[in-house]
Design a protein around this motif. Structure first.
Motif, PDB file in Angstrom:
ATOM      1  N   ARG A 142      50.646  33.084  85.439  1.00 41.71           N
ATOM      2  CA  ARG A 142      49.384  33.779  84.919  1.00 41.71           C
ATOM      3  C   ARG A 142      48.283  32.831  84.748  1.00 41.71           C
ATOM      4  O   ARG A 142      48.072  31.900  84.277  1.00 41.71           O
ATOM      5  CB  ARG A 142      49.619  34.303  83.762  1.00 41.71           C
ATOM      6  N   TYR A 143      47.166  33.060  85.760  1.00 44.66           N
ATOM      7  CA  TYR A 143      45.900  32.283  85.762  1.00 44.66           C
ATOM      8  C   TYR A 143      44.704  33.248  85.800  1.00 44.66           C
ATOM      9  O   TYR A 143      44.928  34.660  86.369  1.00 44.66           O
ATOM     10  CB  TYR A 143      45.988  30.965  86.482  1.00 44.66           C
ATOM     11  N   GLY A 144      43.468  32.977  85.572  1.00 48.25           N
ATOM     12  CA  GLY A 144      42.352  33.482  85.674  1.00 48.25           C
ATOM     13  C   GLY A 144      41.500  32.810  86.741  1.00 48.25           C
ATOM     14  O   GLY A 144      41.969  31.840  87.393  1.00 48.25           O
ATOM     15  N   PHE A 255      49.529  24.060  88.674  1.00 49.90           N
ATOM     16  CA  PHE A 255      48.263  24.294  87.541  1.00 49.90           C
ATOM     17  C   PHE A 255      46.930  24.142  88.150  1.00 49.90           C
ATOM     18  O   PHE A 255      46.750  23.275  88.864  1.00 49.90           O
ATOM     19  CB  PHE A 255      48.637  23.464  86.472  1.00 49.90           C
ATOM     20  N   ARG A 256      46.225  25.291  88.115  1.00 49.71           N
ATOM     21  CA  ARG A 256      44.710  25.235  88.437  1.00 49.71           C
ATOM     22  C   ARG A 256      43.747  25.131  87.328  1.00 49.71           C
ATOM     23  O   ARG A 256      44.050  25.365  86.142  1.00 49.71           O
ATOM     24  CB  ARG A 256      44.519  26.636  89.366  1.00 49.71           C
ATOM     25  N   ILE A 257      42.511  25.113  87.749  1.00 55.97           N
ATOM     26  CA  ILE A 257      41.402  25.258  86.824  1.00 55.97           C
ATOM     27  C   ILE A 257      41.636  26.553  86.043  1.00 55.97           C
ATOM     28  O   ILE A 257      41.458  26.790  84.814  1.00 55.97           O
ATOM     29  CB  ILE A 257      39.871  24.990  87.199  1.00 55.97           C
ATOM     30  N   THR A 325      37.687  28.909  91.223  1.00 54.61           N
ATOM     31  CA  THR A 325      38.302  27.948  90.331  1.00 54.61           C
ATOM     32  C   THR A 325      39.780  28.257  90.355  1.00 54.61           C
ATOM     33  O   THR A 325      40.485  27.341  89.886  1.00 54.61           O
ATOM     34  CB  THR A 325      37.689  28.315  88.858  1.00 54.61           C
ATOM     35  N   ASP A 326      40.310  29.294  90.789  1.00 55.08           N
ATOM     36  CA  ASP A 326      41.582  29.512  90.800  1.00 55.08           C
ATOM     37  C   ASP A 326      42.313  29.069  91.954  1.00 55.08           C
ATOM     38  O   ASP A 326      43.632  28.661  91.775  1.00 55.08           O
ATOM     39  CB  ASP A 326      41.822  30.983  90.685  1.00 55.08           C
ATOM     40  N   ASN A 327      41.529  28.273  92.938  1.00 53.29           N
ATOM     41  CA  ASN A 327      41.934  27.683  93.975  1.00 53.29           C
ATOM     42  C   ASN A 327      41.825  26.126  93.926  1.00 53.29           C
ATOM     43  O   ASN A 327      42.004  25.485  94.807  1.00 53.29           O
ATOM     44  CB  ASN A 327      41.530  28.098  95.272  1.00 53.29           C
ATOM     45  N   PHE A 328      41.384  25.585  92.592  1.00 52.79           N
ATOM     46  CA  PHE A 328      40.959  24.393  92.328  1.00 52.79           C
ATOM     47  C   PHE A 328      42.258  23.705  91.469  1.00 52.79           C
ATOM     48  O   PHE A 328      42.342  24.005  90.301  1.00 52.79           O
ATOM     49  CB  PHE A 328      39.672  24.104  91.869  1.00 52.79           C
ATOM     50  N   ILE A 335      44.937  23.202  97.923  1.00 49.37           N
ATOM     51  CA  ILE A 335      45.799  24.107  97.654  1.00 49.37           C
ATOM     52  C   ILE A 335      45.254  25.783  98.014  1.00 49.37           C
ATOM     53  O   ILE A 335      44.180  25.633  98.227  1.00 49.37           O
ATOM     54  CB  ILE A 335      46.587  24.329  96.211  1.00 49.37           C
ATOM     55  N   ASP A 336      46.251  26.415  98.207  1.00 46.61           N
ATOM     56  CA  ASP A 336      45.867  27.875  98.736  1.00 46.61           C
ATOM     57  C   ASP A 336      44.982  27.888  99.950  1.00 46.61           C
ATOM     58  O   ASP A 336      43.682  28.117  99.685  1.00 46.61           O
ATOM     59  CB  ASP A 336      45.203  28.594  97.461  1.00 46.61           C
ATOM     60  N   TYR A 337      45.804  27.471 101.074  1.00 41.54           N
ATOM     61  CA  TYR A 337      45.044  27.477 102.429  1.00 41.54           C
ATOM     62  C   TYR A 337      44.904  29.008 102.587  1.00 41.54           C
ATOM     63  O   TYR A 337      45.887  30.004 102.889  1.00 41.54           O
ATOM     64  CB  TYR A 337      45.882  26.772 103.360  1.00 41.54           C
TER      65      TYR A 337
HETATM   66 MG    MG Z   1      44.557  31.753  95.501  1.00 45.15          MG
END
Ligand code: MG
Ligand code: AMP
Length: 572
Positions: A142-144, A255-257, A325-328, A335-337
């Protein structure tokens, strides 16, 4: 077996016994048959597993055991609170699956596996999510995140599940994730699937970036099925069935921002603190966990590592496409190409994602977007900071620009074969880029050819034809003046032509993943001819080395005219 090999075998068994001692806390033991072991040819002290049956995740899944899990186990879309993960099983693809390609380097160097395993049904079942290893607790996270500048609330792994953690012989722990493996509680309106074209791109680009020396998640394998996945590729009201695919990807952490942002936004402060403490202890061991300022130390590290990552992107013309920010990553990995692109003609306004109308994530905007995303990270940390610490956030962030510029100049000096610093270097780099921009020269090949050409013999205004990118640059009125200044700079530095060429050819790739190259491989893969993907991977694993096959395919030539009309959208 020689004595040395016997000793190595003994050490290897000790490694597993040690792991088992650690895993024994959770009750069972890793079973390993000696027959499954083979000795790596090049390095007799390292062993690899010959059969996938013997390969096991760590017994103790640290993430699943360290954090409260979502108490709901049914897989339906929902808002989740007070948990970082939901237990989510992959949804197997229904039709036959085909292994498109795999990365030998990931199998051998990260997973301790021989590439013989790819022939087994067990491996293909694993990669396609058809069989989950016994004892594995698959998790969706779960992330935002802030998307295109605005807070989007809960996002999460909408089509990815983390299958487990694996600690390899080098003692590195990797988290293995399937992408495209079906719906999760975070799928929102999506189907949880990924199509072949986007999966080929992610698979190839993660490996290409690694071999370019850029921090990134990795890709182990790619499978495709005949399951239809409906996509409106260009959002023009033309939805069509495409083939569903799954990538097995790996990172030391996903884990992402946005993983922290959702906790701060939802006022889940205890969990926020717990996640921060975990991240510091596990991934940033240089930070003293008893230090009162540890969160600031973490922030400062992420600020400088993000600045360095983006400078590295700029140095190869990589444009991520969706820098939300969810891809950082908190570990500053790429990440997340998605709709990424390598800039071909030098154009600072290059925007690979056709859905990004305003060009928010253009090549030249990436360093500034890094600041925006780090500001959001700073905001997410505020609930656990004291007042005087909060004031430090902006101060730390102010250091980003210096970090970025220093790294950028270090990389671009290397790209020009310079080994010392000089205050005029910024101008030398800027003018070279300006000439490239005005003449629309190819970013990758202009640097590469400058390193390949015999500069000292270059004193007339004719350039051999095979240096096609430099020939384009030479049309510019400043070109020969720039060459003269560059030569003077090299002479002052005392750099020999041989050293210059060798440094430049180790730094500047000859082969990058151009959209048209990926496109050709994707079209063939759609017809079950996977050789294009396999060949491209082979080339991109050695981006600096001249390769006859790649030359034949035109990978370092002027891109074909048809490639200019290629478009990549967010649809994946
Ligand atoms: Mg993504
Ligand atoms: P991205 O732009 O690919 O990073 O995706 C943003 C968010 O949308 C993430 O939470 C993804 O998991 C989710 N998402 C993207 N594609 C799908 C899909 N096909 N099904 C479900 N969720 C998706």
């Amino acid at each position: 077996m020689s004595t040395r090999e016997l000793l190595s075998l003994y050490l290897f068994i000790l490694h597993f016994l040690y792991n088992d001692a650690v895993f024994a806390k959770s009750g069972a033991c890793r079973k390993l048959s000696l027959l499954d072991l083979v000795i790596k040819d090049e390095c007799p002290s390292v062993f690899i597993l010959h059969s996938f049956k013997s390969w096991k995740f760590n017994r103790r899944q640290v993430l699943a055991r360290s954090f409260p899990l979502d108490p709901i186990v049914q897989n339906y879309v929902r808002q989740v609170h007070d948990s970082l993960f939901s237990v989510t099983y992959p949804m197997p693809l229904k039709s036959q699956t085909y292994l498109v390609s795999y990365s030998k380097s990931v199998l051998v160097d990260i997973l301790d596996l021989s590439d013989d395993v790819v022939k087994s049904a067990e491996f293909v079942n694993f990669v396609s999510g058809a069989k989950v290893s016994p004892g594995s607790i698959p998790l969706s996270h779960r992330y935002g995140g802030h998307q295109f500048g605005y807070w989007s609330g809960q996002l999460g792994d909408g089509r990815a599940v983390m299958l487990g953690e694996y600690t390899n012989q080098q003692g590195e722990t990797w988290e293995l994730q399937l992408k495209g493996s079906g719906r999760t509680p975070y799928s929102r309106r999506g189907d949880g699937r990924a199509v072949l074209r986007s999966s080929v791109r992610e698979f190839l680009c993660s490996e290409a970036m690694f071999h370019l020396g850029i921090p990134t998640s990795r890709a182990a394998a790619l499978v495709v099925s005949d399951d239809p996945v409906i996509r409106d590729q260009f959002y023009d009201g033309n939805p069509k069935p495409e083939r569903g695919a799954i990538v097995l990807r790996l990172a030391p952490s996903w884990f992402r921002i946005g993983s922290l942002e959702i906790l701060a936004k939802n006022n889940e402060i205890q969990l926020l603190r717990q996640l921060l403490n975990f991240v510091i202890e596990k991934y940033f061991p240089h930070i003293d966990k008893t230090d009162q300022d540890k969160y600031l130390a973490l922030y400062s590290t992420i600020v400088s590592e993000t600045a360095e990552l983006i400078a590295k992107w700029q140095s190869v013309g990589f444009t991520h496409g969706v820098c939300n920010t969810d891809n950082f990553s908190l570990l500053s990995l790429t990440i997340d190409y998605g709709p990424f692109g390598f800039m071909e003609e030098y154009n600072p306004n290059f925007v690979p994602n056709t859905s990004d109308d305003e060009g928010r994530y253009s090549y030249e905007n990436q360093p500034g977007i890094g600041v925006f995303n780090l500001e959001k990270l700073g905001e997410a940390l505020k609930p656990v900071l004291r007042h005087h610490q909060t004031e430090q956030i902006q101060h730390i962030l102010n250091g980003y620009e210096r970090n970025y510029k220093e790294k950028f100049m270090e990389l671009f000096r290397q790209k020009l074969g310079l080994s010392t610093d000089n205050e005029d270097d910024e101008n030398i780099v800027a003018v070279f880029l300006k000439i490239m921009e005005d003449t629309k020269s190819d970013f990758t090949m202009s640097f590469r050819e400058l390193g390949e050409i015999d500069l000292m013999g270059l004193n007339s205004d004719t350039i051999p034809h095979k240096y096609w990118a430099l020939t384009t640059m030479a049309d510019h009125e400043w070109f020969w003046k720039w060459i003269a200044i560059y030569k003077t700079r090299l002479t002052q530095e005392g750099t020999s032509e041989k050293t210059r060429q060798s440094l430049m050819n180790k730094t500047n790739p000859r082969y990058i993943l151009r959209n048209w190259m990926a496109q050709e491989a994707i079209q063939r893969a759609n017809r079950n001819d996977f050789s294009g993907v396999i060949e491209l991977l082979r080339v991109l694993e050695h981006p600096m080395e001249w390769n006859a096959e790649a030359e034949e395919a035109g990978y370092s030539s002027l891109p074909p005219e048809w490639s200019k009309s290629l478009r990549v959208s967010c649809s994946s």
